[in-house]
Design an enzyme around this catalytic site. Structure first.
Site, mmCIF file in Angstrom:
data_model
loop_
_atom_site.group_PDB
_atom_site.id
_atom_site.type_symbol
_atom_site.label_atom_id
_atom_site.label_comp_id
_atom_site.label_asym_id
_atom_site.label_seq_id
_atom_site.Cartn_x
_atom_site.Cartn_y
_atom_site.Cartn_z
ATOM 1 N N ASN A 124 0.786 -1.233 0.000
ATOM 2 C CA ASN A 124 0.000 0.000 0.000
ATOM 3 C C ASN A 124 0.817 1.281 0.000
ATOM 4 O O ASN A 124 0.308 2.331 -0.418
ATOM 5 C CB ASN A 124 -0.938 0.008 1.214
ATOM 6 C CG ASN A 124 -1.951 -1.110 1.174
ATOM 7 O OD1 ASN A 124 -2.344 -1.565 0.107
ATOM 8 N ND2 ASN A 124 -2.370 -1.590 2.343
ATOM 9 N N TYR A 137 -3.745 -1.638 8.201
ATOM 10 C CA TYR A 137 -4.252 -1.296 6.869
ATOM 11 C C TYR A 137 -4.521 0.201 6.768
ATOM 12 O O TYR A 137 -4.062 0.869 5.824
ATOM 13 C CB TYR A 137 -5.524 -2.090 6.582
ATOM 14 C CG TYR A 137 -6.231 -1.638 5.318
ATOM 15 C CD1 TYR A 137 -5.730 -1.950 4.072
ATOM 16 C CD2 TYR A 137 -7.408 -0.889 5.391
ATOM 17 C CE1 TYR A 137 -6.365 -1.528 2.910
ATOM 18 C CE2 TYR A 137 -8.052 -0.461 4.241
ATOM 19 C CZ TYR A 137 -7.530 -0.780 3.006
ATOM 20 O OH TYR A 137 -8.159 -0.349 1.862
ATOM 21 N N LYS A 160 -2.633 3.034 4.367
ATOM 22 C CA LYS A 160 -3.362 3.836 3.386
ATOM 23 C C LYS A 160 -3.197 5.326 3.676
ATOM 24 O O LYS A 160 -3.076 6.137 2.742
ATOM 25 C CB LYS A 160 -4.842 3.450 3.381
ATOM 26 C CG LYS A 160 -5.135 2.027 2.920
ATOM 27 C CD LYS A 160 -4.635 1.750 1.520
ATOM 28 C CE LYS A 160 -5.474 2.428 0.461
ATOM 29 N NZ LYS A 160 -5.076 2.022 -0.915
#
Length: 299
Positions: A83, A133, A137
């Site tokens: 990411n 996560y 991001k």
């Protein structure tokens, strides 16, 4: 208009490819493993070097670069690689190779973390992600935003809320529910999911693809961070019940499974879409019922 589309074989990438082509764009699709078809290029944003990426950008000469790569689950190291590293590579390479090109990157509602129940969250809210996560991001978004502020890049991050619709991956709550219901309908079982009491902002994948195309093809640079959601929070339990009705599943949905680590601590999220409507003229068109039907019909 040539668009270089990374992650073209993924869930959002396939939808973006279709939306861009419908607008008349020439899309060059990029993946780590590519089919033997015209219009595909092999490149790995994680393992490929800067020089290789610069060469690719100079060869294609895109007007827009769209990055739909990413990963929902994994270790912290895996999520950073999936990411953050691709965004960093593009932020470094685009100014060198095609300085006038626009970058469209995909962020996530997970960047916000916990927000007040009942309120829509806007882009100027202070982000406080609660999972690896969301943290990765947000790091990706900050790399893009800082490059825009510094004047090095024409770019926009679309913060996608909860995309649903045709071909939804099994790694999402509705994807898992659809998969479990298909098995249960054959075997006559109940299904077990995690807790379903949270409220989520579900947006159809076709609407997300339209937002990507709008951002890519806008004549002037959009604002650097834009929410893409329906603007309405719905109880996940109610949406799973809608899915069960569409599927004809009459068994029990038992909520004894583990909560998802990337979002279990967030009980409410809804997008304030004022800014994306102002910047791109975008608003969602698909209703939740049709999106849920598509999840089942194309699972």
């Amino acid at each position: 208009m040539t668009v270089l589309l990374f992650g073209a074989s993924g869930y959002l990438g396939r939808a973006a490819d279709e939306a861009l082509r419908e607008r008349g764009a020439r899309v060059v699709r990029v993946g780590r493993a590519v089919p033997p078809d015209d219009g595909w290029v092999r490149h790995d944003l994680v393992r490929g070097g800067t020089g290789e990426l610069v060469e690719l950008l100079r060869a294609v000469e895109p007007r827009v670069v769209v990055n739909c790569t990413g990963q929902l689950d994994g270790t912290a190291a895996e999520l950073v690689a999936a990411n953050v590293t691709p965004t960093a590579a593009l932020v470094n390479a685009i100014p060198q190779a095609v300085p006038s090109a626009r970058l469209v990157a995909l962020g996530s509602a997970a960047e916000y973390g916990r927000v007040p129940h009942g309120l829509s969250v806007a882009e100027d809210a202070v982000p406080d992600p609660v999972s690896a996560y969301g943290i990765t991001k947000l790091a990706s978004t900050l790399l893009v935003r800082d490059a825009v502020i510094a004047g090095r890049l024409d770019a926009v991050v679309l913060r996608i809320f909860n995309p649903i619709g045709a071909d939804l991956p099994a790694g999402t709550v509705l994807g898992r529910a659809a998969q479990a219901m298909r098995v249960a309908l054959r075997q006559g079982d109940d299904i077990t999911l995690g807790p379903l009491g949270a409220y989520r902002d579900f947006v159809d994948v076709a609407d997300v693809a339209d937002a990507i195309a709008d951002a890519a093809l806008a004549p002037t640079a959009p604002e650097p961070v834009l929410n893409v959601g329906s603007g309405r929070a719905v109880a996940v339990r109610d949406v799973v019940a809608m899915l069960a009705s569409v599927a004809g599943f009459q068994g029990r949905v038992i909520e004894s499974g583990p909560a998802q680590p990337r979002s279990g601590a967030v009980t409410w999220i809804a997008a304030d879409t004022t800014r994306v409507q102002r910047s791109l003229g975008w608003s969602p068109h698909q209703d939740l019922a049709s999106s849920v039907r598509a999840v089942w019909q194309h699972a």
